[in-house]
Design a protein around this motif. Sequence first.
Motif, PDB file in Angstrom:
ATOM      1  N   ILE A   7       0.853  -1.203   0.000  1.00 58.61           N
ATOM      2  CA  ILE A   7       0.000   0.000   0.000  1.00 58.61           C
ATOM      3  C   ILE A   7       0.886   1.250   0.000  1.00 58.61           C
ATOM      4  CG2 ILE A   7      -1.808   1.287   1.222  1.00 58.61           C
ATOM      5  CD1 ILE A   7      -2.724  -1.440   2.410  1.00 58.61           C
ATOM      6  N   CYS A   8       1.897   1.265   0.878  1.00 53.18           N
ATOM      7  CA  CYS A   8       2.803   2.422   0.927  1.00 53.18           C
ATOM      8  C   CYS A   8       3.515   2.603  -0.420  1.00 53.18           C
ATOM      9  CB  CYS A   8       3.860   2.238   2.026  1.00 53.18           C
ATOM     10  SG  CYS A   8       3.176   2.270   3.680  1.00 53.18           S
ATOM     11  N   SER A   9       3.973   1.488  -0.995  1.00 50.80           N
ATOM     12  CA  SER A   9       4.691   1.559  -2.268  1.00 50.80           C
ATOM     13  C   SER A   9       3.774   2.069  -3.381  1.00 50.80           C
ATOM     14  CB  SER A   9       5.239   0.185  -2.649  1.00 50.80           C
ATOM     15  OG  SER A   9       6.010  -0.349  -1.599  1.00 50.80           O
TER      16      SER A   9
ATOM     17  N   ALA B 230      -2.705  -3.185  -7.884  1.00 52.74           N
ATOM     18  CA  ALA B 230      -1.498  -3.951  -7.594  1.00 52.74           C
ATOM     19  C   ALA B 230      -1.817  -5.438  -7.638  1.00 52.74           C
ATOM     20  CB  ALA B 230      -0.938  -3.574  -6.224  1.00 52.74           C
ATOM     21  N   TYR B 231      -0.869  -6.224  -8.124  1.00 52.42           N
ATOM     22  CA  TYR B 231      -1.044  -7.680  -8.191  1.00 52.42           C
ATOM     23  C   TYR B 231       0.064  -8.378  -7.414  1.00 52.42           C
ATOM     24  CZ  TYR B 231      -4.341  -6.811 -11.996  1.00 52.42           C
ATOM     25  OH  TYR B 231      -5.401  -6.377 -12.736  1.00 52.42           O
ATOM     26  N   ILE B 232      -0.316  -9.455  -6.752  1.00 58.03           N
ATOM     27  CA  ILE B 232       0.690 -10.337  -6.134  1.00 58.03           C
ATOM     28  C   ILE B 232       0.718 -11.604  -6.965  1.00 58.03           C
ATOM     29  CG2 ILE B 232       1.425 -11.582  -4.058  1.00 58.03           C
ATOM     30  CD1 ILE B 232      -0.357  -9.694  -2.415  1.00 58.03           C
ATOM     31  N   TYR B 233       1.829 -11.855  -7.644  1.00 61.94           N
ATOM     32  CA  TYR B 233       1.958 -13.070  -8.466  1.00 61.94           C
ATOM     33  C   TYR B 233       2.630 -14.144  -7.620  1.00 61.94           C
ATOM     34  CZ  TYR B 233       3.116 -16.056 -12.478  1.00 61.94           C
ATOM     35  OH  TYR B 233       3.216 -17.107 -13.356  1.00 61.94           O
TER      36      TYR B 233
ATOM     37  N   LEU C 279      -7.751  -0.917   1.953  1.00 61.44           N
ATOM     38  CA  LEU C 279      -7.756  -1.117   0.499  1.00 61.44           C
ATOM     39  C   LEU C 279      -9.119  -0.668   0.009  1.00 61.44           C
ATOM     40  CD1 LEU C 279      -6.102  -4.648   0.017  1.00 61.44           C
ATOM     41  CD2 LEU C 279      -5.166  -2.465  -0.746  1.00 61.44           C
ATOM     42  N   GLY C 280      -9.193  -0.386  -1.290  1.00 60.51           N
ATOM     43  CA  GLY C 280     -10.457   0.048  -1.863  1.00 60.51           C
ATOM     44  C   GLY C 280     -10.432   1.537  -2.168  1.00 60.51           C
ATOM     45  N   LYS C 281     -11.618   2.105  -2.218  1.00 58.18           N
ATOM     46  CA  LYS C 281     -11.728   3.521  -2.596  1.00 58.18           C
ATOM     47  C   LYS C 281     -11.436   4.441  -1.400  1.00 58.18           C
ATOM     48  CE  LYS C 281     -14.525   3.811  -6.727  1.00 58.18           C
ATOM     49  NZ  LYS C 281     -13.755   2.748  -7.297  1.00 58.18           N
ATOM     50  N   ASN C 282     -10.790   5.548  -1.664  1.00 56.67           N
ATOM     51  CA  ASN C 282     -10.537   6.602  -0.666  1.00 56.67           C
ATOM     52  C   ASN C 282     -10.058   6.033   0.668  1.00 56.67           C
ATOM     53  OD1 ASN C 282     -13.274   7.706  -2.324  1.00 56.67           O
ATOM     54  ND2 ASN C 282     -11.479   9.034  -2.238  1.00 56.67           N
TER      55      ASN C 282
END
Lengths: 447, 193
Positions: free
Chosen positions: A108-110, A119-122, A147-150
Motif C-alpha cells: 500500500i505504501c509503495s 497492484a497484483y501479487i503473483y 484497500l479500496g476507494k478513498n
Amino acid sequence: MGRKILLENSDIPNIKSFDVFRAHGGYVSVEKALKTMAPDEIIEEVKKSGLRGRGGAGFPTGLKWTFLDRKSNKPRYLVCNGDESEPGTFKDRYLMEKLPHLLIEGMICSSFALGVNTAYIYIRGEFKYLLGILNQAINEAYKNGFLGKNILGTNFSLDMYVHPGAGAYICGEETALLESLEGNRGNPRIKPPFPAVVGLYDCPTVVNNVETLANVGYIVNFGGDAYASIGLGKSTGTKLISACGNINNPGVYEIELGMSVEDFIYKEEFCGGIKDKLELKAVVPGGSSVPIVPKELILFTASGEKRLMTYESLAEGGFESGTMLGSGGFIVYDQNACIVRNTWNFSRFYHHESCGQCSPCREGTGWMEKILWRIEHGHGNMKDIDLLISIADKIEGNTICPLGDAAAWPVASAIRHFREDFIFHVQYPEIVKNIKHGALYKYDNQD
Amino acid sequence: MSGQKINHILHQKQNIPICFSEAILQKVHKIIAHYPEGKQKSALLPILHIAQEELGGYLNVDVMDYIADLLKIQPIEVYEVATFYSQYYLDKVGKYVIEVCRTGPCAICGGEDIQEYLEGKLHIKDGETTADGLFTLKTVECLGACGFAPVMQINTEFYEHLTPAKIDIILEDLRLNATNDKHSDKTWAEKYS
C-alpha cells in the motif's frame, strides 16, 4: 548486530489476522504515508535506505522506482513477484504464510509512492495454499478500509489481487512474469523497453520481490536513515536467508547483513553446523544460479579476509574466487556430497525450465545436461570437461533473459573449483557407477 | 515438443458440451473482474486451474475450447498456455497426483531414494498412473520447500521431511480418504471467497 525488521513479530499467535497484526503496530506506516507524506518523500526515503532488490539481482529499489514513467497518462501498476522458484530459496513463502499483512502494508505504501491504483501479487501455482491466506488477508484489509476507494478518507484508492502461476521457474524473471500475468506463455521480453516504461498491459510497471516490498513499511515508519544504519556499508538492512542442505538447522533466518559466513554456518541459532558432524565441502549461498564455492573460499576471501554475509563481501574476487548473495538461498554441502551429480542435477533443472526462445539456452542447457549425465554415470571422457566450459561460455550473455547465465554459472564454477572431482569421475567410471545417488547421506529420523 | 503435444490433444476432441456450474461461473466472473476491461485473457491461468479441478481432472481439448469461448479468446491461445506450464495435465491423471521434488537441495537430502521408494511401493514409474486410477507419480523441479527436504506435493498439498515410514502412512490415509471421497484441501475455486 542481530536486529530484526521483518520477522520481529512472526512468532506472535495469529499474527496472520488483521486484528492481531494491527494491535502490534501494523498498518501504522499506511496512516503515516497517506496522511503526512508526499509520494516523492517516500521514494526519497526508500532511496536513502539503500534497500536493494531481495529477489536476487540486488538492484537499488529506490532507483528502480525513479525509472517509472510518470509522464504518460497510462495507469501504473505495481506487481509483487512471489514466484519464488530458485532452488534453495523458500523465504518469500515463509513471509507470505506468516505475515501476509506485512506484505500488503508495504505494497500500500509503495503503491501510494508510485501513484499506482491496481497492484497484483503473483505467486507460483505450487503455492496454492498461500492463495487462500493472501486472499483472506486482502479481504480483511478491504473491510478495515486499508484497500479500496478513498483509503483512510484520502483521495488515494487501491485495489489488490493475487494471481497464481502454474509451474514455470522462468516466470520469476520480471518480463516473463508480466507475460504470465497477461495470460500468456512465460517468454521473457526483450529489454529495453523496461517494465518501468512498457510493462503490464504496455503500461508503466514496477515489479518488486515479496521481501523487498515487506521492508517498505519499516522505512516509512522510521525513515531511510534508520534503515541504512542497520547492516554494513552498501548492504543495508536485514536479509532473509533460507538455509538448507546438509546442516543441523535448516530454516528461514533474518540476519543483519554483515555477520560472518562462518558464524552463520556454525552458530547454534543459525545453521548449527554440518549434519552428522561431517566436514563442510561447499556452499551455494544465493540460490542455485550463483557460483558454488569450496569451504576455504566461502569462509575466507582469496586474500584471506573473513567472508561476510553482504552483497560486496560474497562477490569479492569476482567469478574467480567469489560468488553472490543472490536470493539468499543458502545451500550447504557436506564432505560426502557429489559435486558432479549436483551440477548435473542443476543443469537438468535449467534445461527443464528454459522457455525455449533463445537457442543458446534451449540447446546449450540440454547439451550440458547430457554431458554431465554421462560424466556422472561413468561414461565421460576428459575432453567433456572443457567442452562443458565452452558451452557455458557460449550461453552466457547470449540470451534475452538471465536464465542462460544462471544455467552457465553453476557449471563453470563447479569445474573451476572442483575439477579434480570431474577428473575422478572420468578416470574411475567403475567406482562412480557403484556409488548410489552419488552421496552417502542418511535419513533425518527413522520415525 | 509443444507441436507434438498440440497434435496429441487435438486428436482427442469429442465435441462434448461442457459447462461450469452456476456457482463456479460466478467465481470465474469475479476473477475476470480482477483485470481491466478487455484484458480478460489475464484470468486464463487461474481459470485453467479451476477448470482442471472441476471439469474432469485434466485439460482435454473440449475443456480448453470451452475456456477459450468463455474468455472470448482463440483456442490456440489456451493450448499454448496449457502446454507451457507444468501444473496443467493434458492427459488423464490419478485422483492423487504425487509430485516428488528432484532438484538439488532435496536430492542431497535423500529425494532420489524417496522417488525410488514410491516407484517400488506403487509399482509404477515416473509419469505413470496406478491401475486403480488412484495415484499418478511425477518428478518435478524445485517446489520451494528446500528447508524441509525431501518434499513432495500431493494435489498441491505439501508433505515434508519424508521417510519411507512417513510415506506408508500418507498413502494409507489417502487410500482411506479416497473411499470416503473427502478432500483434505480446499479447491482452487474455494480459495477465492
